[in-house]
Design a protein around this motif. Structure first.
Motif, PDB file in Angstrom:
ATOM      1  N   GLY A  37       0.801  -1.221   0.000  1.00  0.00           N
ATOM      2  CA  GLY A  37       0.000   0.000   0.000  1.00  0.00           C
ATOM      3  C   GLY A  37       0.832   1.268   0.000  1.00  0.00           C
ATOM      4  O   GLY A  37       0.394   2.297   0.539  1.00  0.00           O
ATOM      5  N   LEU A  38       1.994   1.223  -0.623  1.00  0.00           N
ATOM      6  CA  LEU A  38       2.931   2.350  -0.568  1.00  0.00           C
ATOM      7  C   LEU A  38       2.304   3.639  -1.104  1.00  0.00           C
ATOM      8  O   LEU A  38       2.433   4.707  -0.488  1.00  0.00           O
ATOM      9  CB  LEU A  38       4.197   2.008  -1.353  1.00  0.00           C
ATOM     10  N   ASP A  39       1.615   3.563  -2.235  1.00  0.00           N
ATOM     11  CA  ASP A  39       1.030   4.762  -2.819  1.00  0.00           C
ATOM     12  C   ASP A  39      -0.030   5.366  -1.901  1.00  0.00           C
ATOM     13  O   ASP A  39      -0.141   6.596  -1.795  1.00  0.00           O
ATOM     14  CB  ASP A  39       0.417   4.438  -4.182  1.00  0.00           C
ATOM     15  N   GLN A  40      -0.803   4.511  -1.252  1.00  0.00           N
ATOM     16  CA  GLN A  40      -1.820   5.013  -0.322  1.00  0.00           C
ATOM     17  C   GLN A  40      -1.179   5.717   0.860  1.00  0.00           C
ATOM     18  O   GLN A  40      -1.677   6.745   1.332  1.00  0.00           O
ATOM     19  CB  GLN A  40      -2.687   3.849   0.158  1.00  0.00           C
ATOM     20  N   ARG A  41      -0.049   5.206   1.329  1.00  0.00           N
ATOM     21  CA  ARG A  41       0.633   5.814   2.466  1.00  0.00           C
ATOM     22  C   ARG A  41       1.272   7.150   2.086  1.00  0.00           C
ATOM     23  O   ARG A  41       1.309   8.082   2.889  1.00  0.00           O
ATOM     24  CB  ARG A  41       1.711   4.873   3.001  1.00  0.00           C
ATOM     25  N   LEU A  42       1.768   7.243   0.852  1.00  0.00           N
ATOM     26  CA  LEU A  42       2.488   8.453   0.434  1.00  0.00           C
ATOM     27  C   LEU A  42       1.592   9.496  -0.225  1.00  0.00           C
ATOM     28  O   LEU A  42       1.953  10.673  -0.270  1.00  0.00           O
ATOM     29  CB  LEU A  42       3.617   8.079  -0.529  1.00  0.00           C
TER      30      LEU A  42
END
Length: 432
Positions: A37-42
């Motif tokens: 979920g990297l994009d959601q976190r960033l």
């Protein structure tokens, strides 16, 4: 001063966010524990995630990991039943919590990784989602989320609120900041009296704190014991007793192996071993290999494989709370080593006693409740645990008495969900 500190927190967070975004291609190559979920976190909550509100009210529910997700699911189920027509977003901070949430909720409710606690990112997420209420489970007290929710006029409610003594001491080091941040909290449904006092001690207005109990203990077995029957079939159990060791940490498995061997020397026992962190599976498997203990992986049995051993290593997430249903002897880990313990209410809700070590700093309230009721048993070490379980194996009256006390405790928990639900409904003002 606190505003200056918060501004500094925001600037540091923004600088860190910019660096992480630049490193995004490299971060994608990290193990999924860090890159999930990297994009959601960033990037935060995406635009247009939910349909237009059209008079509906919208809740942002945040549950950090698997344990909090389990509590959130109970609340969400009750809300869907009693307050139909709400829209929801569920966020987590761990990959495992996110996977369990998505598995249990399917396509009904979007389940995302929470944005990093950077004021700019949180503010953007709130603007995009426009929630009517932000619900966080247990101890998810993030500065930017608390502050930016207040700025946006979004009420914040803490459900199943708990603050361990260690967390309270840590928060107390920045007491002024915490008091400033928590002034905007509209309500806290604390698990126990001590948790309530700690929230008040950190700055939540006393009138906004109510003690409701642990919602996890209010989840009852499905009618007719269907969960127990399901797992007995899956595990291919006959007349064996089941010894479950849940959420174990490094150093505990070796002690529990000796306990299992003593139990198995007296009568047939199936041992279910569930390490707290799945990345330790290879380490635990190696321990069993060295001891000459054969075992099956739970995932193999889930796929229809035959159980060939008396030991099953749990290599999936999200099953433990239900697996406790088949246990005769349920041990909760993180307690024979100095980890503060884990959720013992998940185990006792099946009408069986629960066993744990002396390290229960994070669950002192539930432990005291269970011990007073006669269905929670604290031991000093592995030898004491083995002695107690052997006693319960041979003295069936003592064991059955503990089971009856667990059943009585469970039957008194039905009001907990309603009390926490009442707080949510009070804060959900009807749309004009």
């Amino acid at each position: 001063m606190v505003q200056i500190f918060y501004s500094g927190y925001g600037l540091l967070g923004l600088a860190g966010l910019m660096v992480l975004r630049l490193l995004r291609p490299l971060l994608r190559r990290l193990p999924s524990r860090y890159s999930h979920g990297l994009d959601q976190r960033l990037d935060g909550v995406p635009q247009g995630l939910l349909a237009a509100k059209n008079g509906q009210q919208r809740l942002w529910v945040h549950a950090s990991s698997v344990g909090e997700v389990q509590a959130a699911l109970i609340i969400l189920e009750a809300l869907a039943r009693e307050v139909p027509g709400l829209q929801y977003l569920l966020t987590t901070t761990t990959e495992q919590g996110n996977k369990v949430a998505r598995l249990r909720l399917g396509e009904d409710i979007p389940c995302l990784m929470a944005p990093l606690d950077v004021p700019l990112l949180v503010r953007k997420s709130l603007e995009r989602l426009q929630p009517d209420l932000y619900i966080c489970l247990e101890t998810e007290l993030w500065p930017a989320m608390l502050r930016e929710s207040r700025r946006s006029g979004v009420p914040v409610v803490v459900l199943n609120g708990r603050i361990s003594q260690r967390s309270f001491l840590r928060y107390s080091r920045v007491a002024g900041l915490m008091s400033w941040l928590l002034q905007g909290v509209a309500g806290v449904a604390a698990i126990g009296q001590e948790d309530g006092r700690r929230f008040i001690g950190l700055g939540v207005a006393p009138a906004r704190v109510r003690v409701c109990g642990n919602v996890k203990s209010a989840a009852v077995a499905p009618p007719g014991g269907t969960a127990r029957a399901h797992y007995r079939r899956l595990l291919q159990l006959n007349r064996e007793q089941v010894f479950i060791c849940g959420s174990t940490h490094r150093g505990e498995e070796a002690l529990l192996l000796q306990v299992y061997q003593q139990l198995a020397a007296c009568r047939p026992v199936v041992w279910l071993l569930a390490p707290r962190h799945l990345e330790r599976l290879a380490e635990v498997a190696e321990l069993l290999y060295r001891a000459g203990i054969g075992f099956d992986y739970y995932s193999t049995l889930e796929k229809g494989g035959q159980r060939g051993h008396a030991v099953v290593l749990i290599d999936t997430m999200g099953e433990l709370a239900e697996l406790y249903s088949v246990g005769a002897y349920n041990f909760c880990g993180g307690s024979l080593v100095d980890q503060g313990g884990h959720n013992i209410m998940e185990a006792v809700r099946w009408g069986r006693p629960v066993y744990y070590g002396s390290s229960m700093a994070d669950f002192q309230g539930p432990a005291a409740q269970l011990e007073a009721a006669g269905c929670g048993f604290r031991v000093e070490d592995g030898e004491a645990l083995a002695a107690l379980l052997l006693h319960h194996q041979t003295d069936r009256k003592a064991y059955q008495a503990a089971c009856l006390q667990a059943e009585a405790l469970k039957s008194g928990q039905t009001a907990i969900v309603q009390q926490q639900l009442a707080l949510v409904k009070e804060l959900l003002q009807p749309e004009a």
